[in-house]
Write a protein that holds these residues in place. Sequence first.
Motif, mmCIF file in Angstrom:
data_model
loop_
_atom_site.group_PDB
_atom_site.id
_atom_site.type_symbol
_atom_site.label_atom_id
_atom_site.label_comp_id
_atom_site.label_asym_id
_atom_site.label_seq_id
_atom_site.Cartn_x
_atom_site.Cartn_y
_atom_site.Cartn_z
ATOM 1 N N VAL A 234 44.101 34.686 38.753
ATOM 2 C CA VAL A 234 44.808 35.698 37.957
ATOM 3 C C VAL A 234 46.294 35.395 37.823
ATOM 4 O O VAL A 234 47.023 36.164 37.195
ATOM 5 C CB VAL A 234 44.598 37.104 38.562
ATOM 6 C CG1 VAL A 234 43.127 37.463 38.590
ATOM 7 C CG2 VAL A 234 45.211 37.202 39.959
ATOM 8 N N ALA A 267 46.341 42.786 37.716
ATOM 9 C CA ALA A 267 45.767 41.627 38.391
ATOM 10 C C ALA A 267 44.998 42.051 39.634
ATOM 11 O O ALA A 267 43.903 41.534 39.917
ATOM 12 C CB ALA A 267 46.859 40.625 38.747
ATOM 13 N N LEU A 270 41.735 43.511 38.660
ATOM 14 C CA LEU A 270 40.788 42.462 38.318
ATOM 15 C C LEU A 270 40.229 41.795 39.571
ATOM 16 O O LEU A 270 39.030 41.524 39.672
ATOM 17 C CB LEU A 270 41.457 41.430 37.411
ATOM 18 C CG LEU A 270 40.604 40.237 36.967
ATOM 19 C CD1 LEU A 270 39.335 40.710 36.262
ATOM 20 C CD2 LEU A 270 41.417 39.309 36.074
ATOM 21 N N LEU A 271 41.102 41.556 40.552
ATOM 22 C CA LEU A 271 40.651 40.934 41.793
ATOM 23 C C LEU A 271 39.674 41.829 42.551
ATOM 24 O O LEU A 271 38.769 41.341 43.235
ATOM 25 C CB LEU A 271 41.851 40.602 42.683
ATOM 26 C CG LEU A 271 42.672 39.377 42.287
ATOM 27 C CD1 LEU A 271 43.890 39.240 43.183
ATOM 28 C CD2 LEU A 271 41.815 38.119 42.356
#
Length: 283
Positions: A234, A267, A270-271
């Motif tokens: 990311v 980010a 998303l992780l």
Amino acid sequence: MDRRELADFLRSRRERIAPADVGLPAGTRRRTPGLRREEVAQLAYISIEYYTRLEQARAPHPSHEVLAGLSRALRLSDAERDHLHHLAGAPPLPAAGPPRAVRQSILDLMERLPQAAATVTSASFEILAWNDLAAALMEDFSALPRRERNFVRRVFLGPHTNGQRLYGVSDADEFARNATQRLRATAARYPDDPEVAELVAELLDGSEEFTRLWQSHDVSAEPSQRKTFQHPLVGPVTVNCDALAITDRDQQLVIYTAAPGSPSEQALRLLSVIGTQSMDVTR
């Protein structure tokens, strides 16, 4: 030794424990709440006669081994264990090394922080616990041998993935300096711990940078409050870094959070979905 206070304390702790709490049948002929004296003696691996004398304020000084057995049998908290030792006139012995057990309440707290990465580290920088987002942000610590789950060992000895120290954090050099200073203080607190001594020896043997910093004899350090991770999937993730002391365990709970609405927050979101799975980012 305060025999009367010790007797009253032991009795109060015994009466609060249900037999089922320690795997014993409740039975039908119990005249008092909690465990019987003989049950406590059995669980503590001491004689019934000696335990009875303790509760009658007639026993001589109990040894550290006896107090350890009573603490275990009566399921005492850390504070209660220390109180028991002081009542018995035998102050608790200092821990031989940095405590490694993490309180369940801390583990539960970490799991309730889905938008924050969190780790618990010992006084020697061993990574004792982590949540899923911390593993996604840094690495899957569960896949590493215990000795490799150590931030100070990693920053000095690697591996340095893609030439980047400590997951590519922006303050790696500053962390190395601060970690050395804190490790020196840890070595002084636990002079008889072989694992701390082995870690220091390994770092002195394998890192000229650590040797130079160690020989400065500095012991004070101010941790960085903000850092950026270079994540392979990311990209850069900038987080605030708050270290909360768990003083009774000589541990730190470190929480990494991104500014609300920032690209780094996205980010981290998303992780939290990606986790630690490997993904082909070349396509």
